[in-house]
Design an enzyme around this catalytic site. Structure first.
Site, PDB file in Angstrom:
ATOM      1  N   CYS A 134       0.833  -1.192   0.000  1.00  0.00           N
ATOM      2  CA  CYS A 134       0.000   0.000   0.000  1.00  0.00           C
ATOM      3  C   CYS A 134       0.875   1.252   0.000  1.00  0.00           C
ATOM      4  CB  CYS A 134      -0.901   0.009   1.232  1.00  0.00           C
ATOM      5  SG  CYS A 134      -1.893  -1.487   1.428  1.00  0.00           S
ATOM      6  N   ARG A 173      -4.797   1.457  -0.805  1.00  0.00           N
ATOM      7  CA  ARG A 173      -4.759   0.020  -0.576  1.00  0.00           C
ATOM      8  C   ARG A 173      -4.647  -0.788  -1.861  1.00  0.00           C
ATOM      9  NH1 ARG A 173      -9.339  -4.175   1.717  1.00  0.00           N
ATOM     10  NH2 ARG A 173      -7.894  -5.780   2.445  1.00  0.00           N
TER      11      ARG A 173
END
Length: 643
Positions: free
Chosen positions: A2, A50
């Site tokens: 991420c 994400r």
């Protein structure tokens, strides 16, 4: 895998600008295209992009503890999270998800800053504890995941996965650090903890940073180091068996995922070993990918194919043509600061190829540093033998004279390039190794920089980076020492940085089982004599792998992952090099001696000398100034304005 970002008001509870935080978070969209969230409370803002790998349905971030008093944003993987979760549940903690991120908040509650010692994996995270008014940042032991930070003049502390998110904050002073520039033209990258900007830093591997509201001093703390506590005697056969067992166990824990997984396969020892272990563990064929080159001098694809055939992998190959240099400006945008490893080009392409089929890949990075695989280690040990015979007071004048008198022979095999050897022998061990790894020697950098820029350095020299780490090295063995130096500099500043940015540009997660810290710790106990023996690097590793890989893979000459820069700069990039290096962008910085720039370009393009590495280093610096500096607006180097 991420991207994380954060803003923290160290002076009070001033409101965080949501739009500014969202802009910074959006600057890292490529790291996490699946989801993006921000969280704001008085004096604090956290953002997260994400890429869904584990607990795809419920692993959103920022993620909180039970009462919302602790919140974390996290980049990476905690491979032992299930074991830790059970331990924490037994201690009374309540979990709402099945992802590794939630382990971090509960581990902080249970163990405080010592929580990092319990994590096995690659990670960079920022955690806020409201009750303690404490911000806690940590980076994994080997520096697989990046973490940048800066304390701004307005009292805000900012952090992020990539420098571009911090650059997006208007309060960052874009003043270049002269010492970072000196480092760059020596190493080809900017070693931790520096960045190209004075006000921004990297958190070094194996460090954490704890800041409480009202605290204005930033003092990172080390929590781990490579131990290098070598055993004097180790049974070779038992060591081989243990090495394979530990490698297999490391590969096994790196296979956890809920998305398609594969491996890079170059045909070298390290990537081939990882694929061999994967094939023995997985129930389905391994997805492998590699890059081939049109120039046979740089092409390892036939070796990769041999391993793919042996283990019946789903193998995919893409050829990089000799003129694949359109990525130059894109690389500057990826790396945010000058970065001169030309293998970033094929690395970008192999990540692009892998992402077409998988979301996670395993790589063989770290084997050379761990197990003494680089050719330069062999030469360093030869030179160390000579240094041990003759004191520096005698070597320096003798070999210094020979080094000055001997002609430069870039075209010759290393054994005939005596000039470099003589110059190295005229130095002590650390300075000699620095000379061998430098892209541009001390003499070249002396000629490269203007006198005013050299004055700005205040006698700082790039060798200081290695000297500082040499003082921290836990062993005196000369081979282990240079391995330690590379782990602290080249591995994290070049290899891991290159792979992280190239992979995340394609939202691809790369895992490195050879850098599992438990494996690294064990390998560091193996005697140096079993790593480099009779001129053979990775000796113990190769012997252990003989049942799994052919001698054709194990004992051939190392090729590396190179591109034909010398030919490019005399051919298709001839004019581009001249325009970039002798053009106005570098001239306006006031850093470079134009006469020496002209000499390097002319001598290389006439075939008189091979200056391909220094020219690439300059080309990437020019691209950085043009794309990052000018692309972001007015940029200041000391008192000089670059419009």
């Amino acid at each position: 895998m991420c991207g994380i970002v954060g803003l923290f008001d160290t002076r009070g509870n001033n409101e965080i600008d949501r739009q500014q935080l969202e802009r910074m978070n959006q600057a890292q969209l490529h790291r996490g295209p699946d989801e993006g969230e921000v969280y704001i409370e008085p004096g604090l803002g956290l953002g997260h992009r994400r890429l869904s790998i584990m607990d795809v349905a419920s692993g959103q971030q920022p993620l909180f503890n039970e009462d919302g008093s602790v919140v974390v944003v996290f980049n990476g993987e905690i491979y032992n999270y299930q074991t830790l979760a059970k331990q924490l549940i037994d201690s009374g903690h309540q979990f709402r998800t099945h992802c590794d991120t939630e382990v971090i908040v509960h581990a902080w509650e249970e163990w405080g800053e010592q929580c990092v010692n319990h994590f096995r994996g690659m990670f960079a995270f920022g955690l806020w504890d409201r009750n303690q008014e404490t911000l806690f940042l940590a980076r994994d032991r080997l520096g697989i995941k990046p973490l940048y930070y800066a304390l701004l003049d307005n009292g805000q502390f900012v952090f992020s996965s990539e420098l571009k998110a911090i650059i997006a904050h208007p309060a960052l002073r874009r003043e270049m650090d002269p010492c970072a520039i000196e480092d760059y033209f020596a190493y080809g990258y900017i070693p931790e903890p520096k960045t190209i900007f004075k006000q921004a830093s990297k958190l070094s591997p194996g460090y954490y940073l704890k800041i409480q509201r009202g605290q204005m001093q930033i003092q990172p703390q080390k929590y781990w180091d490579v131990p290098f506590k070598q055993q004097d005697v180790m049974d070779t056969s038992e060591a081989q068996e243990a090495l394979i067992a530990k490698l297999r166990e490391s590969v096994d824990i790196h296979l956890m995922t809920e998305v398609p997984l594969g491996a890079f396969l170059s045909g070298g020892v390290d990537s081939s070993a990882v694929v061999a272990m994967m094939s023995g563990i997985m129930h389905e064929p391994v997805n492998t990918c590699s890059i081939s080159f049109g120039d046979p001098a740089f092409n390892e694809s036939r070796y990769a194919q041999e391993v793919a055939d042996r283990y019946h992998t789903n193998h995919h190959v893409e050829q990089v043509e000799h003129d694949d240099f359109d990525l130059i400006d894109k690389l500057a945008l990826l790396y945010d600061e000058p970065f001169a490893d030309s293998s970033a080009l094929p690395t970008y392409r192999v990540c692009e190829l892998a992402r077409q089929r998988v979301t996670v890949v395993l790589s063989g990075d770290g084997g050379d540093e761990n197990l003494a695989g680089y050719r330069r280690y062999r030469w360093h040990m030869y030179e160390e033998k000579l240094r041990s015979i003759m004191p520096l007071s005698l070597r320096k004048p003798l070999f210094g004279l020979l080094g000055n008198a001997y002609p430069k022979a870039d075209w010759a095999p290393r054994m005939f390039r005596a000039k470099a050897t003589f110059e190295s022998l005229a130095r002590d061990s650390v300075e000699g190794y620095f000379h061998s790894v430098s892209i541009m020697s001390d003499k070249m950098r002396q000629r490269l920089f203007t006198s005013s820029f050299r004055n700005d350095l205040h006698e700082y020299q790039a060798v200081n980076v290695l000297r500082n780490y040499a003082q921290q090295c836990p062993v005196d063995d000369p081979l282990s020492r240079v391995q330690y130096l590379d782990m602290k500099t080249y591995l994290v500043g070049d290899i891991l940085t290159k792979v992280d940015r190239a992979s995340m540009a394609h939202a691809l997660e790369v895992r490195v089982p050879l850098l599992d810290h438990e494996l690294v710790e064990w390998i560091s106990t193996v005697p140096a004599s079993l790593k480099l023996k009779d001129g053979e690097g990775k000796y113990i590793f190769k012997k252990a792998l003989e049942p799994y890989l052919s001698d054709n893979i194990l004992y051939r000459n190392k090729m590396g992952f190179s591109v034909p820069l010398a030919d490019w700069f005399r051919g298709p990039l001839r004019q581009r090099v001249r325009d970039a290096i002798l053009g106005p962008v570098l001239a306006e910085t006031g850093i470079f001696n134009r006469a020496y720039l002209e000499e390097m370009v002319d001598h290389h393009q006439s075939g008189k000398r091979d200056y391909s590495a220094p020219l690439w280093t300059l080309l990437m610096f020019e691209s950085f100034i043009r794309n990052i500096v000018k692309g972001e607006g007015q940029f200041v180097y000391e008192k000089k304005q670059v419009a």
